[in-house]
Design an enzyme around this catalytic site. Structure first.
Site, PDB file in Angstrom:
ATOM      1  CB  CYS A  71      -4.709   2.660   6.350  1.00  0.00           C
ATOM      2  SG  CYS A  71      -5.082   1.536   4.994  1.00  0.00           S
TER       3      CYS A  71
ATOM      4  CG  ASN B 221      -0.095   4.073   6.090  1.00  0.00           C
ATOM      5  OD1 ASN B 221      -0.488   4.886   6.933  1.00  0.00           O
ATOM      6  ND2 ASN B 221      -0.478   2.821   6.083  1.00  0.00           N
TER       7      ASN B 221
ATOM      8  CD  GLU C  78      -1.737   2.011   9.180  1.00  0.00           C
ATOM      9  OE1 GLU C  78      -1.399   0.927   8.671  1.00  0.00           O
ATOM     10  OE2 GLU C  78      -2.516   2.802   8.617  1.00  0.00           O
TER      11      GLU C  78
ATOM     12  CB  ALA D 187     -10.344  -4.124   6.306  1.00  0.00           C
ATOM     13  CB  THR D 188      -8.272  -8.558   4.868  1.00  0.00           C
ATOM     14  OG1 THR D 188      -8.617  -7.579   3.895  1.00  0.00           O
ATOM     15  CG2 THR D 188      -8.448  -9.931   4.261  1.00  0.00           C
TER      16      THR D 188
ATOM     17  N   GLY E  99       0.853  -1.189   0.000  1.00  0.00           N
ATOM     18  CA  GLY E  99       0.000   0.000   0.000  1.00  0.00           C
ATOM     19  C   GLY E  99       0.886   1.234   0.000  1.00  0.00           C
TER      20      GLY E  99
END
Length: 924
Positions: free
Chosen positions: A561, A559, A563, A750-751, A375
């Site tokens: 997301c 990044n 964090e 999430a996953t 990511g």
């Protein structure tokens, strides 16, 4: 109406409208509903006719010419609930249950097979027909239901599966029928998710075992004997296929590893969790999988132990943590550990330089990093603004936006090795000349050539701007070409340089600038955030003033997301972070307190796994290797926080929950820092340790004072300790060395939260009954904690299921639920987001990086949004993530009880984001 009804014995009769009318009438006439004479009134008769018409319309909308009697009764319940006739629906449900009991007492077994069962033959892959073996089917279902709640009815699953078949159906149809039968009942009994997962597990075994030359008829009871051989043969097949690292066959005692596998852990999976692994994680060759769940975890563990002195014992240690769901590595690690291209890192942060070669080199780096599941967070602030001089051509720049369009399309084209969407986030500082156009990148209107519909965006906001907003002062936008040093300054140094450039602009020394009221720009930032979900609000100065690596560089962005907060340097370093998360739900004692000893052991093991990632990682870009080896940052986070609150019976919106968040993060922080210091003693400190805050004995909790000084006191952040730990001794230990420059970050998970079956990250529950959509499909999900508590109080029944559907997964409007339960089980949009910020602020004081924090607002307005984000800034948060707005999706009531997945329909409002955004999965 040319429809026939299939009775319970398998026979069919012509449809009779009057039977529906009589059943509804009986429910209305019950004295408990409207009184003894209510059922005969003209108004009630009109209602019955209208409701019957609605049932018929639903039946006619179906393509099938034969409808099961149970399905018709389900539709009646659905229509009554839709109409708000809750009391009538409850009486109708009770009437159905009473009739079922009477049939059972009379010897009419409703689960008995139809007369056509014995004639069903299934077509095998070779085209031959084989009679359905009912006894084998019953044995399979019995095994799948073993040890589960008594609400799981094996006979019903068998009967449903047989009903769904026809003579000559492909053998695979039986697998589909079994899984569907279990899936459609998850909303009524959460344990059916484990039944569906076990059916999928049986299908997986029948795919994997023959492919490895092993028996394909073994049940889970025999897997203890088979798993060691599955591990050995699966690894060999992967090596022969060029996918698995040959070192996994050469450097480990496979017999010892096989003996350590626990086959019972296969039964931990929910259907969503196992389906996710099945679709996207298990190794395969030509579409045929050769991994089972426990060999998958062992392969990941082996890959993470390759550089250990005793790789076999370390692999077993890592396997125990992963397979027990005590913690989980991030998705790239699970994808690639032990493979020939072991790209295990989660996040990459880059700074894009202000020259054409550098810009396209950065876009090339994006492509290479994305290919192997990374990511991306891109800092675009150095790129000159619109109207700036291009010296080489004596022309004027179009600004940063056209290049962002190219980066957007690159993320779409390079879709992480074909396994999930490519994902990147562009960051721009608030003083950049192009910030206003940057805010509009995700709009659906305007010039599409200057829009980025697939890429995420974030504001990198300096404290000075927030102060100007509070003062209702003006703000000046500059091109980096005229003030390049602003990019690398923060705190007081930024303030002094920025104000000097403003004086230069006033004096005519700088021509390419724009001055606007700070509140006007702030208002536009919040408006775009509400309308499009972007750009996210992140704060530059807290990220830098509290960074332990201030001596080594500047944090220019976060990044994908939000964090990760690591320093980057154009052309020199691409920051890399390696992630894993602790499952908090697995670290509580029976009374709901934190199991400190277990947590300490888990954190120590996970820190070792994360540190190994750095050395074992495949680097597709040299700058990433250089940065990772120099600083060795990792990001340990957590998931299942909401589950822990359920165990403790604490509302998220409570002081007790805030204190719990504080204590929990303090413990994780202490154990993580201690573990990294211990690794430094064993393996040596990271290269850039000297000069860091760590080397001065300044821990994350101590760095709050640096932020307070940099802001001139504009900070409302708790600095107390609640866990009673010996921080002074740890400070002295840390001065001697840390293995990792950064150790903590809370990612969205999430996953991996889906895989482990817990609530993601630090998120509150979105809805207690919902449909989750991801790359593996759509899944009905119900909150098992809520169902367990309702059962304990004697409140769980079919009517409660209907009520949850009717109220979109919320308990607040259900009158039977007590007020104390409503407080504990409040959903995300029913919690004031200030409570989320309070808890996040308590966590942030212990974290050296940041946390991926979503904020929720059911009824958003400009003043409320401004107040919320200003509150987040004053509370010392480094970043925020999505703003989630009410009404983006809703449950379609017409499918309340027709045993299909709840459809999700789009409401006529701007879509902010999906609650299970696939982009989030690029972190975890």
């Amino acid at each position: 109406m040319n429809v026939h009804v299939m009775k319970r014995d398998g026979s069919t009769v012509a449809f009779d409208r009057s039977r529906i009318e009589r059943a509804i009438l009986a429910a209305f006439m019950d004295p408990a509903v409207l009184g003894p004479d209510a059922g005969t009134s003209a108004s009630v008769r009109d209602k019955i006719k209208a409701y019957t018409d609605k049932v018929l319309a639903k039946i006619e909308s179906r393509p099938a010419a034969v409808v099961a009697v149970e399905d018709i009764q389900d539709l009646v319940e659905s229509v009554l609930m839709d109409a708000g006739e809750h009391k009538v629906a409850r009486e109708y449900i009770r009437f159905r249950d009473l009739q079922a009991e009477q049939r059972k007492a009379a010897g009419h077994d409703v689960s008995a097979p139809s007369s056509t069962t014995s004639t069903i033959r299934l077509k095998k892959p070779d085209g031959s027909l084989e009679p359905l073996d009912r006894k084998a089917l019953e044995a399979l279902v019995a095994e799948a239901a073993e040890g589960l709640d008594e609400g799981v009815d094996s006979g019903t699953i068998v009967n449903d599966a047989i009903k769904a078949l026809f003579d000559g159906a492909p053998a695979s149809a039986l697998d589909d029928a079994l899984i569907l039968s279990a899936k459609q009942r998850i909303e009524q009994e959460p344990d059916y998710t484990y039944v569906a997962a076990r059916f999928l597990l049986d299908l997986l075994r029948r795919e994997v075992l023959p492919g490895l030359g092993l028996s394909n008829v073994d049940t889970q009871a025999n897997m203890g004997l088979l798993y060691p051989e599955v591990l050995r043969r699966g690894l060999k097949r992967g090596v022969d296929a060029g996918m698995i690292d040959p070192a996994l066959l050469d450097q480990f005692n496979l017999g010892k590893l096989g003996a350590a596998i626990d086959p019972h852990r296969d039964f931990q999976f929910t259907y969503l969790g196992l389906q996710t692994l099945y679709d996207r994680y298990f190794q395969h060759e030509d579409g045929e999988r050769y991994e089972l769940p426990q060999t998958f975890f062992m392969r990941v563990a082996m890959g993470l132990a390759l550089n250990e002195d005793d790789p076999t014992d370390r692999a077993i240690e890592f396997y125990q943590v992963l397979s027990s769901f005590d913690a989980m590595s991030s998705t790239p690690t699970l994808f690639n550990s032990g493979t020939v291209r072991s790209q295990l890192s989660s996040c990459y942060l880059t700074s894009v330089p202000d020259d054409l070669f550098g810009i396209y080199s950065a876009i090339r780096d994006n492509a290479m990093l994305s290919k192997f599941a990374g990511g991306l967070g891109n800092d675009w602030t150095p790129v000159r603004g619109i109207g700036s001089l291009i010296k080489g051509t004596n022309g004027k720049s179009q600004g940063v936006v056209p290049f962002l369009k190219v980066a957007n399309d690159t993320a779409v084209a390079v879709n992480q090795g074909g396994r999930r969407k490519g994902a990147a986030c562009a960051y721009l500082e608030t003083w950049h000349r192009d910030i206003e156009e940057f805010l509009e990148l995700r709009k659906n209107t305007g010039d599409d050539r200057r829009r980025c519909h697939d890429m995420n965006t974030a504001n990198w906001v300096p404290d000075l701007f927030m102060e100007r907003v509070a003062q209702d002062a003006e703000w000046t936008l500059f091109s980096p070409a005229d003030c390049p040093d602003l990019h690398d300054k923060f705190g007081q140094a930024f303030r002094e340089a920025y104000e000097a450039y403003e004086r230069d602009a006033d004096a005519g020394k700088i021509r390419n600038f724009k001055r606007i009221p700070a509140k006007q720009l702030w208002r536009k930032m919040l408006t775009m955030l509400f309308e499009t979900g972007h750009p996210w609000i992140t704060f530059k100065d807290p990220c830098n003033l509290r960074s332990p690596q201030q001596h080594a560089g500047v944090v220019h962005s976060s990044n994908l997301c939000t964090e990760i907060t690591l320093n980057t340097s154009p052309g020199d370093e691409i920051a890399v972070c390696n992630l894993a998360s602790i499952n908090i739900a697995n670290h509580l004692t029976e009374d709901g307190s934190i199991d400190r000893s277990k947590l300490a052991v888990t954190v120590k093991t996970v820190m070792r796994m994360l540190d190994n990632v750095i050395d074992l990682n495949y680097y597709s870009v040299d700058e990433a290797r250089q940065a990772n080896m120099r600083h060795r940052p990792v990001g340990m986070g957590l998931m299942g926080f909401q589950d822990a609150l359920y165990v403790k019976s604490l509302p998220y919106a409570s002081r007790e929950a805030v204190v719990f968040a504080d204590e929990l993060m303090e413990l994780i922080s202490y154990y993580a820092i201690e573990a990294s210091a211990g690794l430094a003693g064993e393996r040596g400190a990271y290269q850039s340790f000297q000069g860091s805050l760590w080397s001065q004995g300044v821990l994350p909790i101590d760095s709050i004072d640096l932020l307070r000084q940099g802001r001139g006191g504009m900070l409302d952040m708790d600095e107390g300790s609640v866990a009673g730990l010996d921080w002074d001794s740890l400070r002295e230990t840390v001065k001697t060395g840390m293995r990792n420059s950064n150790v903590m970050a809370i990612a969205p998970t999430a996953t991996i939260a889906n895989i482990t079956g817990v609530t993601q990250s630090i998120e509150p529950t979105y809805a207690h009954l919902q449909v989750k959509s991801n790359l593996s499909g759509e899944f009905t999900v119900i909150n098992p904690s809520l169902v367990h508590e309702l059962k304990r109080r004697g409140l769980w029944d079919k009517v409660m299921v209907q009520d949850l559907k009717y109220y979109d997964g919320s308990v607040q409007a259900i009158d039977r639920i007590p007020e104390d339960m409503k407080a504990v089980y409040a959903c995300a949009f029913e919690i004031d987001s200030k409570w989320l910020i309070e808890a996040a602020s308590r966590r942030q004081k212990w974290i050296d990086q940041a946390q991926s924090l979503n904020l929720y607002m059911a009824k958003a307005s400009g003043p409320k949004l401004a107040e919320l984000y200003e509150f987040a800034w004053k509370k010392g948060l480094k970043t925020t993530y999505y703003l989630r707005s009410m009404g983006a999706t809703s449950t379609e009531k017409s499918t309340i009880t027709d045993h299909r997945l709840n459809a999700v329909q789009q409401a006529p409002q701007a879509k902010v984001c999906s609650i299970d955004d696939p982009d989030c999965q690029s972190c975890q």
